[in-house]
Each structure stands twice: as structure tokens, then as C-alpha cells.
Design an enzyme around this catalytic site. Structure first.
Site, mmCIF file in Angstrom:
data_model
loop_
_atom_site.group_PDB
_atom_site.id
_atom_site.type_symbol
_atom_site.label_atom_id
_atom_site.label_comp_id
_atom_site.label_asym_id
_atom_site.label_seq_id
_atom_site.Cartn_x
_atom_site.Cartn_y
_atom_site.Cartn_z
ATOM 1 N N GLU A 232 -3.736 -9.595 3.956
ATOM 2 C CA GLU A 232 -4.478 -9.328 5.188
ATOM 3 C C GLU A 232 -5.537 -10.380 5.507
ATOM 4 O O GLU A 232 -5.798 -10.680 6.675
ATOM 5 C CB GLU A 232 -5.122 -7.930 5.115
ATOM 6 C CG GLU A 232 -4.172 -6.782 5.395
ATOM 7 C CD GLU A 232 -3.330 -6.363 4.219
ATOM 8 O OE1 GLU A 232 -2.624 -5.345 4.310
ATOM 9 O OE2 GLU A 232 -3.366 -7.048 3.167
ATOM 10 N N GLU B 167 0.824 -1.215 0.000
ATOM 11 C CA GLU B 167 0.000 0.000 0.000
ATOM 12 C C GLU B 167 0.855 1.261 0.000
ATOM 13 O O GLU B 167 0.467 2.281 -0.585
ATOM 14 C CB GLU B 167 -0.961 -0.053 1.192
ATOM 15 C CG GLU B 167 -2.015 -1.136 0.986
ATOM 16 C CD GLU B 167 -2.889 -1.384 2.192
ATOM 17 O OE1 GLU B 167 -4.118 -1.443 2.032
ATOM 18 O OE2 GLU B 167 -2.342 -1.534 3.310
#
Length: 255
Positions: free
Chosen positions: A129, A109
């Protein structure tokens, strides 16, 4: 020792995540260090772009899960920059990610928050995640599909499995693929190619690409006109034309 080292080279700011003992995972010090580094880049008129990297062998392993488990998850974000001090940051100057080694979860990210990516063949990218009953909440779930094919982004989101640097390069996420240990060197060479151009025009062009690529033509024309007006009203506009006529490299001021 600072969690994020800051130095400059010419008109380029270099931010280096320096927590190799924790795989350069983002904690509060890293988030604040990146935000402060971007603040310095944005505020210094002699700096025209930045490079962000991590001390090898890992670019960034994402959020420090020990901090989250200890209840300190909020410290991994800053008010101005979001996660890692960068994922929500509103800025004007280009930043290149120089990726040597894995950039996973929040590390991917951070990469997606940058404008260009140089990666070595040791790099991997992914949003794992879901493997920890989390979601990629710092932009990965919507930014990844803007950079790589939709179905591949969906595969990454649902399986949590990473993709190699070679695959990422084939999809266009990575601008330059280089040998291990040379990502920063190659990123600085790419920065030099940008640094050779008029800084005001670079910033105006970046803004149009970001804001108009997925917008209507009407928005694109409006932003392009505004970008052109900004460029031609700069001090560097006349210098660019004069240098061309005199057949010499331009001496940009950044104003």
C-alpha cells in the site's frame, strides 16, 4: 456469473473469488459474496469449516483501485465483515486459505483473516500500500507481525515488497507449500483432517488458541476450562469415547 462462487463438499464450504479479469480484486460484489458465504457456513450445522480461494492465476490482488478512485471505496467492506467481508468478521468455524498465485495488499489481509494457509509455489504475499500512498488498513499492519518475525513484517510494511511462498512457509505463515495448481486440492485434504474431528471441540479449541495465545495464563486457563466444558456437554462427547472403545471411526453430528 457470481463474483464469489459457493459450493460444498462434505462438511466443507468452498468460496471461490471469481473475477480473474480483474485479478480477483475485491469490489462490492466480492465483499458481499464472501460475507454471504461465511453466513451460510456459520448458519449451516452440517458445515464444519470453510476454504476460500481464487480463480488462478491470482488469489486476490486486493482492493479494486478503480472502485476506490471512483469514490466507491466504502462498498469494498461490509458492516459485519469489514474489508472483503472477512477481515473483521466474528466467526466460530475454521477457514483455510488456498492460495495459488499472488495474494497482495487486501489479498494478504484476506489470507491473514483465515486460520490456516495452503499455498503453491506461485504464491506471493505482501502489503504494498505504501507504494500508492496508502496504508494496509484491513489488518495487515498488525496481523502480519503476529504470523512472521517482527522485522520481516516491518520490512514488508515499509518497503511494500512481497515475499515468496517459500519464504512465507519458512516463517510459518504458510502451513503447507505445494505445487502450482494444487493449492485447493491440498487445502481440501487439510480440511479433511480437521473434518475427521469433533466439530464442537474444534470450534472450542480454535477459540482458545485465538484468544489465549497472547493473553495471560489466567485467561488461558479460564478459556481452556470453558472450552472443555463446551466439548464434554456436546452430543458428540459420548460418541467420541464410544467409538474409541469400539475401535471404529466416530460418527460426529456437530452438536
Amino acid at each position: 456469473m457470481a463474483a464469489v462462487e459457493y459450493r460444498t463438499q462434505g462438511h466443507v464450504a468452498i468460496l471461490t473469488i471469481n473475477r480473474p479479469e480483474a485479478r480477483n480484486a475485491v469490489n462490492g460484489d466480492v465483499a458481499r459474496g464472501i460475507e454471504e458465504g461465511i453466513d451460510r457456513l456459520e448458519d449451516d450445522t452440517d458445515l464444519w469449516l470453510g476454504v476460500i480461494t481464487g480463480v488462478p492465476p491470482v488469489f486476490c490482488a486486493g482492493a479494486d483501485l478503480k472502485e476506490i478512485n471512483a469514490g466507491n471505496g466504502a462498498s469494498l467492506s461490509t458492516k459485519k465483515g469489514g474489508f472483503g467481508g472477512i477481515t473483521k468478521r466474528d466467526r466460530t468455524k475454521p477457514i483455510i486459505a488456498a492460495v495459488d498465485g499472488p495474494a497482495l495488499a487486501g489479498g494478504t489481509e484476506v489470507v491473514l483473516s483465515c486460520d490456516l494457509v495452503v499455498a503453491s509455489t506461485t504464491a506471493t504475499f505482501g502489503i504494498p500500500e505504501v507504494k500508492r500512498s496508502l496504508v494496509a488498513g484491513a489488518g495487515g499492519l498488525f496481523r502480519l507481525g503476529r504470523k512472521i518475525p517482527f522485522n520481516v513484517a516491518m520490512e514488508c510494511a515499509l518497503t511494500g515488497d512481497p515475499i515468496t511462498a517459500e519464504r512465507a512457509y519458512g516463517f510459518g505463515l504458510v502451513n503447507e507449500l505445494v505445487e502450482p495448481g494444487t493449492a485447493l486440492e491440498a487445502a481440501l485434504k487439510l480440511a479433511g483432517r480437521i473434518e475427521a474431528n469433533a466439530p464442537v471441540a474444534v470450534r472450542a479449541s480454535r477459540k482458545v488458541v485465538l484468544e489465549a495465545t497472547h493473553a495471560s495464563d489466567e485467561v488461558g486457563w479460564s478459556l481452556s476450562d470453558a472450552g472443555m466444558a463446551e466439548a464434554v456437554s456436546s452430543e458428540d462427547f459420548k460418541e467420541g469415547l464410544t467409538a474409541f472403545i469400539e475401535k471404529r471411526p466416530p460418527n460426529w453430528t456437530g452438536r
